[in-house]
Design a protein around this motif. Structure first.
Motif, PDB file in Angstrom:
ATOM      1  N   PHE A  88     -11.974  21.205  21.969  1.00 48.75           N
ATOM      2  CA  PHE A  88     -12.830  19.481  21.733  1.00 48.75           C
ATOM      3  C   PHE A  88     -12.875  19.265  23.078  1.00 48.75           C
ATOM      4  CE2 PHE A  88      -9.245  15.683  22.477  1.00 48.75           C
ATOM      5  CZ  PHE A  88      -9.513  15.102  20.564  1.00 48.75           C
ATOM      6  N   LEU A  89     -12.829  19.438  24.056  1.00 45.70           N
ATOM      7  CA  LEU A  89     -14.016  19.004  24.796  1.00 45.70           C
ATOM      8  C   LEU A  89     -15.176  19.001  25.411  1.00 45.70           C
ATOM      9  CD1 LEU A  89     -14.495  17.862  27.825  1.00 45.70           C
ATOM     10  CD2 LEU A  89     -15.000  20.717  28.358  1.00 45.70           C
ATOM     11  N   ALA A  90     -15.208  19.823  24.200  1.00 49.16           N
ATOM     12  CA  ALA A  90     -16.742  20.581  23.579  1.00 49.16           C
ATOM     13  C   ALA A  90     -17.222  19.329  22.206  1.00 49.16           C
ATOM     14  CB  ALA A  90     -17.775  21.108  22.978  1.00 49.16           C
ATOM     15  N   GLY A  91     -16.002  19.438  21.178  1.00 44.86           N
ATOM     16  CA  GLY A  91     -16.234  18.108  20.099  1.00 44.86           C
ATOM     17  C   GLY A  91     -16.348  17.130  20.394  1.00 44.86           C
ATOM     18  N   HIS A  92     -15.298  16.517  21.642  1.00 44.06           N
ATOM     19  CA  HIS A  92     -15.047  15.038  21.584  1.00 44.06           C
ATOM     20  C   HIS A  92     -15.446  14.379  22.370  1.00 44.06           C
ATOM     21  CE1 HIS A  92     -14.149  13.671  17.699  1.00 44.06           C
ATOM     22  NE2 HIS A  92     -13.271  15.006  17.124  1.00 44.06           N
ATOM     23  N   GLY A  93     -15.937  15.420  23.842  1.00 43.59           N
ATOM     24  CA  GLY A  93     -15.857  14.569  24.968  1.00 43.59           C
ATOM     25  C   GLY A  93     -15.046  14.702  26.050  1.00 43.59           C
ATOM     26  N   LEU A  94     -15.048  14.166  27.412  1.00 43.95           N
ATOM     27  CA  LEU A  94     -14.010  14.350  28.258  1.00 43.95           C
ATOM     28  C   LEU A  94     -13.044  13.803  28.365  1.00 43.95           C
ATOM     29  CD1 LEU A  94     -13.647  16.454  30.912  1.00 43.95           C
ATOM     30  CD2 LEU A  94     -14.850  14.941  32.667  1.00 43.95           C
ATOM     31  N   ARG A  95     -13.343  12.412  28.016  1.00 49.49           N
ATOM     32  CA  ARG A  95     -12.155  11.583  28.638  1.00 49.49           C
ATOM     33  C   ARG A  95     -11.145  11.877  27.409  1.00 49.49           C
ATOM     34  NH1 ARG A  95     -13.269   5.465  28.778  1.00 49.49           N
ATOM     35  NH2 ARG A  95     -14.079   5.857  31.093  1.00 49.49           N
ATOM     36  N   PRO A  96     -11.511  12.011  26.342  1.00 53.63           N
ATOM     37  CA  PRO A  96      -9.963  12.444  24.852  1.00 53.63           C
ATOM     38  C   PRO A  96      -9.700  13.611  25.815  1.00 53.63           C
ATOM     39  CG  PRO A  96     -12.601  11.945  24.465  1.00 53.63           C
ATOM     40  CD  PRO A  96     -12.091  11.870  25.789  1.00 53.63           C
TER      41      PRO A  96
END
Length: 383
Positions: free
Chosen positions: A248-256
């Motif tokens: 999820f970090l890789a696919g949508h970014g750090l903040r989410p």
């Protein structure tokens, strides 16, 4: 199912058959491969196992109905090429081609659904044949030679672009060991003994976030040159909440990802971020994954296999398998999960992911050409 770029000209059977191993990443066997077109543009490549057919017609009808159901997930499909790769080691003898009944039944169902069958072929180790041949003027008795497919412009162009299909889907084995592997694993043992726990989850997640923000080649150099930093990345794989958050970090970014981590590890009822995270892991998302970051993530995970062992190696193989599944490459994902379970029998995440794949589940975005992954040449593994 692999979504395909629309730049390939597949005007001849030889071009289609030369393209298939590149689209899949390996040479198929015991497979039915469907190249799906939307109007005249190649949209996706779907590989499924051939069925075990009994002497009656019921098994053929059931298998054809099942395959049509899978293909219907590409809602804009208008035509298809079919290629059968039988499990037998030998080329077929003269006479009816193997799986003729299945191809005919599936063809009837496809046409009934408004999907044209452009052509269908049986591909053996040395020769290929068309199921649509009407006489000796089409296919010679000995078939068309498979080795000549390696001389087609399609194959040569893809090889020059960096594509290198393997004989079997990669199971994660063969990664070269790093020269500083022992030093990194010593640091890892100290970290696991002293610093494990929820208080470090966000810190570990942010380290991965910083790494994924860099160019993959620069990130690899940092991993290899900083033993303590690399050990902290491996330590992340032992913390299940953080391990599961990494795609999820890789696919949508750090903040989410930070928000979702807080919601999934808190005692309070999970909120919108946790729901977005869980849906994404199961392939349900209205947003397109960030494929540039996920491809970079895959590259780093593959490289880390050279220093991994035990539980962290199993976690790497599961994460690589999830990315392959997200790309639509279910066969490659299953091979990686098989490699994981061979080394760590019963590893829970691998068991759950394999169940998901064996049920035929595919991410929502796989059948959407605007959100799906498109194959590109990946960097070669470091020596």
């Amino acid at each position: 199912m692999t979504t395909s770029p629309e730049t390939h000209s597949l005007n001849r059977p030889e071009d289609v058959l030369a393209y298939i191993p590149h689209a899949l990443g390996f040479q198929p066997r015991n497979s039915l491969v469907m190249l799906i077109l939307e109007r005249n543009a190649l949209s996706a490549t779907l590989r499924v196992d051939l069925p075990l057919l009994g002497p009656g017609a019921d098994d053929t009808r059931i298998a054809a109905r099942h395959y049509l159901g899978i293909l219907r997930k590409v809602q804009e499909a208008t035509a298809v090429f079919l290629a059968v790769y039988p499990p037998e080691c030998a080329d077929p003898h003269p006479g009816p081609l193997p799986y003729s009944g299945l191809v005919a039944e599936l063809g009837d169902r496809l046409r009934g659904a408004g999907i044209q069958v452009r052509d269908a072929w049986l591909v053996g180790p040395e020769s290929w044949y068309s199921y649509h041949c009407q006489g000796p003027g089409c296919c010679p008795e000995a078939g068309h030679p498979v080795p000549e497919l390696a001389l087609t412009e399609t194959h040569l162009r893809l090889v020059v672009a960096g594509s290198a299909p393997t004989h079997e889907p990669w199971d994660g084995s063969g990664a070269p060991a790093w020269v500083n592997r022992g030093q990194i694993r010593d640091h890892l043992e100290l970290m696991l003994a002293r610093f494990a726990g929820p208080q470090r989850h966000e810190l570990l997640l942010r380290r991965w976030g910083d790494l994924l923000a860099q160019d993959p080649a620069a990130a690899e150099r940092r991993m290899r040159s900083d033993a303590v930093f690399c050990a902290s990345l491996l330590a992340t794989l032992h913390e299940k909440p953080v391990r599961d958050m990494l795609p999820f970090l890789a696919g949508h970014g750090l903040r989410p990802a930070v928000c979702a981590l807080a919601e999934t590890t808190a005692d309070a009822t999970p909120g919108a971020a946790a729901a977005l995270f869980s849906g994404f892991l199961l392939g349900h998302s209205e947003l397109a994954p960030d494929w540039r970051r996920l491809d970079g993530f895959w590259y780093l995970l593959r490289d880390l296999l050279g220093v991994a062992a035990g539980a962290d190696e199993a976690a790497l193989l599961c994460l690589l398998a999830w990315i392959e599944w997200a790309r639509g490459r279910g066969s490659s994902a299953l091979a990686l999960l098989g490699g994981c379970l061979a080394k760590e029998p019963g590893y829970r995440l691998a068991v759950l992911l394999r169940q998901l794949l064996e049920q035929g589940e595919m991410p929502d975005w796989v059948a959407d050409k605007d959100r799906a992954w498109h194959p590109e040449a990946m960097p070669a593994a470091s020596a």
